[in-house]
Enzyme design. Structure first.
Site, PDB file in Angstrom:
ATOM      1  N   HIS A  24       0.807  -1.227   0.000  1.00 45.83           N
ATOM      2  CA  HIS A  24       0.000   0.000   0.000  1.00 45.83           C
ATOM      3  C   HIS A  24       0.837   1.273   0.000  1.00 45.83           C
ATOM      4  O   HIS A  24       0.309   2.354   0.211  1.00 45.83           O
ATOM      5  CB  HIS A  24      -0.966  -0.006   1.189  1.00 45.83           C
ATOM      6  N   GLY A  25       2.148   1.150  -0.189  1.00 46.64           N
ATOM      7  CA  GLY A  25       2.996   2.321  -0.364  1.00 46.64           C
ATOM      8  C   GLY A  25       3.531   2.989   0.889  1.00 46.64           C
ATOM      9  O   GLY A  25       4.008   4.119   0.821  1.00 46.64           O
TER      10      GLY A  25
END
Length: 197
Positions: A156-157
């Protein structure tokens, strides 16, 4: 000797023999039953401390071990990486480690006992993915000049610096967790036990 006395002796003998055989039988049943309450070797090993030899650990190198079924990263930071830790405070959510995610002896900017050697649980605090180790400074895909090295969670970064502190504006809410550990000697780390335990 009368017949009644002989029957009484036989009865006592048979009662005693039956009692002994019954006690032995109860013992055979109880031993496995009671031993089933004891934790298995596998269960004992799951919580056991893990020793890691760091004699061959070079600057920038990361070693992964399992402790309590969690990946633990041990890596060596160079002087540039250590200097960059304090230079990133303004882009971090919790640069002062106010959350209770590390032992007291790791409540510092480098979040470790020895500033050069980091020990971090490699599980993202967002949804439990395992971030990738990205020690290269200035990685274009992670922010260019702002990126001083750290960890990037591809799920999800989320981004973390080289001490496991989380960047602002990413899904992960808190810093990576530091496990209990201590140096047995200069070349051996024991994960799972605090220094004074």
């Amino acid at each position: 000797m009368s017949e009644q006395e002989i029957d009484l002796k036989k009865r006592r003998f048979l009662t005693g023999a039956t009692s002994v055989v019954g006690a032995v039988g109860v013992g055979f049943v109880l031993v496995p039953f009671l031993s089933s309450w004891m934790p298995s070797a596998r269960a004992k090993a799951a919580g056991a401390p893990v020793d890691v030899d760091i004699t061959k650990l070079e600057e920038g190198q990361l070693v992964r071990v399992l402790w309590r079924k969690k990946p633990v990263w041990i890596f060596k930071r160079d002087k540039t990486a250590l200097a960059n830790l304090s230079a990133q405070d303004d882009v971090l959510v919790d640069p002062d480690n106010s959350e209770d995610q590390q032992p007291v002896y790791a409540k510092n900017a480098h979040r470790s006992i020895n500033p050069e050697v980091a020990v971090i649980i490699g599980i993202c605090t967002h949804l439990g993915c395992s971030p990738t180790y990205r020690p290269e400074v200035g990685a274009a895909d992670l922010g260019g000049d702002e990126w001083k090295g750290g960890f990037y969670c591809p799920c999800h970064g989320s981004k973390f610096d080289l001490s496991g502190r989380v960047f602002k504006g990413v899904p992960a809410p808190t810093n990576l967790v530091i496990p209990p550990y201590h140096f047995v000697n200069d070349s051996l780390i024991r994960i799972g036990i605090d220094p004074k335990a």
